[in-house]
Design a protein around this motif. Structure first.
Motif, mmCIF file in Angstrom:
data_model
loop_
_atom_site.group_PDB
_atom_site.id
_atom_site.type_symbol
_atom_site.label_atom_id
_atom_site.label_comp_id
_atom_site.label_asym_id
_atom_site.label_seq_id
_atom_site.Cartn_x
_atom_site.Cartn_y
_atom_site.Cartn_z
ATOM 1 N N GLU A 42 0.639 -1.436 -0.035
ATOM 2 C CA GLU A 42 0.436 0.078 0.223
ATOM 3 C C GLU A 42 0.932 0.755 0.068
ATOM 4 N N LYS A 43 0.282 2.206 -0.527
ATOM 5 C CA LYS A 43 1.473 3.738 -1.000
ATOM 6 C C LYS A 43 0.573 4.602 -0.348
ATOM 7 N N ARG A 44 -0.745 4.253 -0.477
ATOM 8 C CA ARG A 44 -1.991 5.535 0.047
ATOM 9 C C ARG A 44 -1.618 6.439 1.518
ATOM 10 N N PRO A 45 -0.913 7.906 1.012
ATOM 11 C CA PRO A 45 -0.903 7.940 2.833
ATOM 12 C C PRO A 45 -1.852 8.429 3.619
ATOM 13 N N ASP A 46 -3.130 8.360 3.407
ATOM 14 C CA ASP A 46 -4.306 8.419 4.073
ATOM 15 C C ASP A 46 -5.150 8.071 4.047
ATOM 16 N N ILE A 47 -5.408 6.552 5.176
ATOM 17 C CA ILE A 47 -6.890 6.086 4.713
ATOM 18 C C ILE A 47 -8.059 5.676 5.632
ATOM 19 N N GLN A 48 -9.038 5.512 4.778
ATOM 20 C CA GLN A 48 -10.286 6.094 6.206
ATOM 21 C C GLN A 48 -10.589 5.098 6.319
ATOM 22 N N LEU A 49 -10.458 4.419 7.586
ATOM 23 C CA LEU A 49 -10.742 2.699 7.785
ATOM 24 C C LEU A 49 -12.184 2.577 8.398
ATOM 25 N N ASN A 50 -12.626 3.742 8.930
ATOM 26 C CA ASN A 50 -14.033 3.283 9.506
ATOM 27 C C ASN A 50 -14.733 4.557 9.679
ATOM 28 N N ASN A 102 -1.322 18.251 1.625
ATOM 29 C CA ASN A 102 -0.490 17.667 1.693
ATOM 30 C C ASN A 102 0.048 17.805 2.812
ATOM 31 N N ASP A 103 -0.653 18.322 3.766
ATOM 32 C CA ASP A 103 0.259 18.479 5.036
ATOM 33 C C ASP A 103 -0.291 17.081 5.873
ATOM 34 N N CYS A 104 -0.010 17.230 6.980
ATOM 35 C CA CYS A 104 0.747 15.937 7.587
ATOM 36 C C CYS A 104 -0.970 15.363 9.001
ATOM 37 N N PRO A 105 -1.826 14.642 9.453
ATOM 38 C CA PRO A 105 -2.623 15.241 10.597
ATOM 39 C C PRO A 105 -2.025 14.701 11.441
ATOM 40 N N LEU A 106 -0.697 14.027 11.611
ATOM 41 C CA LEU A 106 -0.273 13.647 12.406
ATOM 42 C C LEU A 106 0.778 14.722 13.228
ATOM 43 N N ASN A 233 4.663 8.983 2.924
ATOM 44 C CA ASN A 233 4.448 9.102 1.339
ATOM 45 C C ASN A 233 3.144 10.189 1.089
ATOM 46 N N LEU A 234 3.389 11.188 1.894
ATOM 47 C CA LEU A 234 2.775 12.851 1.170
ATOM 48 C C LEU A 234 4.085 13.204 -0.061
#
Length: 547
Positions: A42-50, A102-106, A233-234
């Motif tokens: 997997e290469k996606r930077p953000d993954i909405q799980l649920n 492009n911003d990291c939520p963390l 991965n951004l």
């Protein structure tokens, strides 16, 4: 590449019938609330799980059993890999939808109701940071114990003594089952000025940890969204693939359904009874007017009964999901089969009524045949997309693609079924000035215009207004979206049946006294003398010939 599995239907079920791909989709899908997601390369930077709506004493359990990162050594002090748990302010609007991609939520402090789980692979720990007023949102390591519990009673909880200077957590004290709201003083260690630290396991170049969250009071109730972020991965072109295996289990005090889904069992059951009653009444009308009944009238009856059966299976599925976390295999398969039939019958019936088939003609034009050649395959594709979405987890890589396919195909079908109605209106407008046809054609023209408005209103209510309602209302009232959709569908069925009921005074069923071909044939036969000694034959309102 993503592999997702939902608890419920056996993935290895034998399939001996035709169409193996479609049946595999039917047998492999389920709407359980126990989710297992496997992501590879997997290469996606953000993954909405649920996303899930929690009431007081609701719980969220997350077990990250495998996380393999292909990271290079960096000088970043703040971890750039982790989970985020966000409480949506209203409806299904997610906070992440408005941020810069492009911003990291963390790495950003937030005033929103947000919890971050920062995975520190260097120190083998997971830092938990809470933003906003969340005094009774209890976060603890490990999963809740597997034990039966009655509806309305919370499961036993854990208390944790966090350490700010250590990378491990040393104390896990079990507490007897009692309302979580009364344990606020005992769990006051998890405050906004203190940071909870969880253990991060490391084995064979992979990491693992687990935690659970308990909603402790009504102030913390809401729609929560869980996401995974890999901010390394951004930068496009520099993505590092990673593997992840995660299990997510969500539960409310009353069962495994989200807050907005709890009323759906009763809603679908009531609507199923309404469609059944409408179908029975429609059949009784057809039996009383057998002389004016056409094939499409029986097609309309089959649509009502198919819709009723589909809603019944849907209601039963929600009942078992709420009580067991997964539906019954056979009932789930029946739901998707009836859903396929209902979707195809709906658009076919609307298009046939709009084209005037069986009422005033028995042969479709080439343009109308092309419409059916487009709508029927697209409806099959839309229903397959719906089944694939039900069988995939929200975090799967192809989930977003199938969601877009379903939305686009549904809009195309809704637009395509309007063309036969528009063509019929234009034809009646052109023919309204013909001698001997003015009154009948004007009555038909008025009826077709009403039907056109009905179809437009149905599409707007079920596709646009209903979605806006779902976004605007609070999380516990989002079931009003399904109520509006099913109520609009029932109203559309009833109005369509009333407009095109089998009655002698219905302008839709009245044929002109003489068709153009009959007029031309009469002129030919009169001039040739062939009609001498023959009596004239008239057509009745139903198209049958009477001497």
């Amino acid at each position: 590449m993503a592999v997702s599995e939902r608890r419920g239907l056996a993935r290895g079920s034998p399939v001996e019938l035709g169409q193996p791909l479609l049946l595999l989709l039917l047998l492999g899908c389920c709407s359980g609330r126990i989710h297992r997601l496997l992501l590879t390369e997997e290469k996606r930077p953000d993954i909405q799980l649920n996303s899930f709506g929690f009431y007081t004493n609701g719980s969220l359990e997350v077990d990250l059993s495998l996380l393999r990162l292909g990271l290079q050594k960096t000088k970043e002090n703040t971890p750039l890999v982790g989970f985020s748990l966000t409480r949506d302010r209203s409806g299904n609007i997610r906070s992440s939808s408005t941020q810069d991609p492009n911003d990291c939520p963390l790495q950003k402090n937030s005033s929103n109701l947000l919890v971050l789980f920062l995975i520190n692979t260097k120190d083998l720990q997971v830092q938990v940071r809470k933003y906003g007023e969340q005094k009774k949102l209890f976060i603890s390591p490990g999963l809740l114990p597997e034990m039966p519990s009655e509806p309305g009673l919370p499961k036993p909880e854990y208390t944790v003594t966090p350490k700010k200077d250590s990378g491990t957590t040393t104390a896990l004290d079990k507490v007897k089952s009692k309302p979580a709201a009364s344990q606020g003083n005992q769990q006051g260690l998890i405050g906004k000025d203190k940071e909870l630290v969880l253990d991060l396991g490391h084995h064979n170049n992979s990491y693992n940890f687990s935690f659970h969250v308990v909603i402790g009071s009504r102030a913390e109730e809401g729609q929560y969204s869980l996401s995974f972020h890999n901010c390394y991965n951004l930068v496009r072109g520099q993505e590092q693939p990673f593997d992840m295996t995660v299990m997510i289990r969500e539960k409310n005090p009353e069962g495994f359904l989200s807050a907005s889904e709890i009323p759906l069992f009763k809603l679908y059951l009531v609507m199923s009874a309404c469609f059944l009653a409408a179908g029975v009444f429609w059949v009784s009308v057809l039996c009383k007017n057998t002389y004016n009944v056409f094939k499409i009238h029986w097609l309309m009856a089959s649509l009502a009964f198919t819709k009723s059966i589909s809603l019944l299976f849907h209601s039963i599925n929600y009942y078992f999901i709420n009580s067991q976390g997964h539906p019954i295999e056979g009932l789930a398969v029946m739901h998707y089969i009836t859903h396929l039939l209902k979707g195809a019958l709906l658009f076919i019936t609307i298009a046939l009524i709009g084209s005037g088939w069986a009422f005033v003609k028995y042969v479709l034009s080439d343009k109308e045949k092309n419409i059916f050649g487009i709508v029927i395959p697209l409806q099959v594709l839309a229903n397959v997309a719906y089944i694939v979405m039900e069988s995939r987890e929200e975090g799967a890589s192809d989930y977003g693609l199938w969601k877009e396919i379903l939305f686009l195909v549904d809009l195309i079908c809704c637009g395509a079924i309007l063309f036969p109605v528009v063509w019929s209106i234009r034809h009646l407008q052109d023919a309204s000035g013909t001698d001997g046809k003015v009154a009948v054609n004007l009555a038909k023209l008025k009826l077709f215009r009403h039907y056109y408005v009905m179809v437009i209103c149905y599409v707007y209510f079920t596709r646009i207004i209903a979605i806006l309602l779902q976004v605007a209302v609070p999380f516990q009232w989002q079931w009003l979206y399904q109520l509006l959709v099913e109520g609009s569908t029932l109203a559309f069925f009833v109005l369509t049946g009333y407009k095109f009921r089998p009655a002698g005074d219905n302008p839709y069923l009245q044929l002109p006294q003489e068709e153009e071909e009959d007029v031309q044939m009469e002129q030919v036969m009169t001039h040739s003398g062939f009609r001498e000694g023959l009596s004239k034959v008239n057509k009745t309102a139903t198209g049958r010939e009477l001497l």
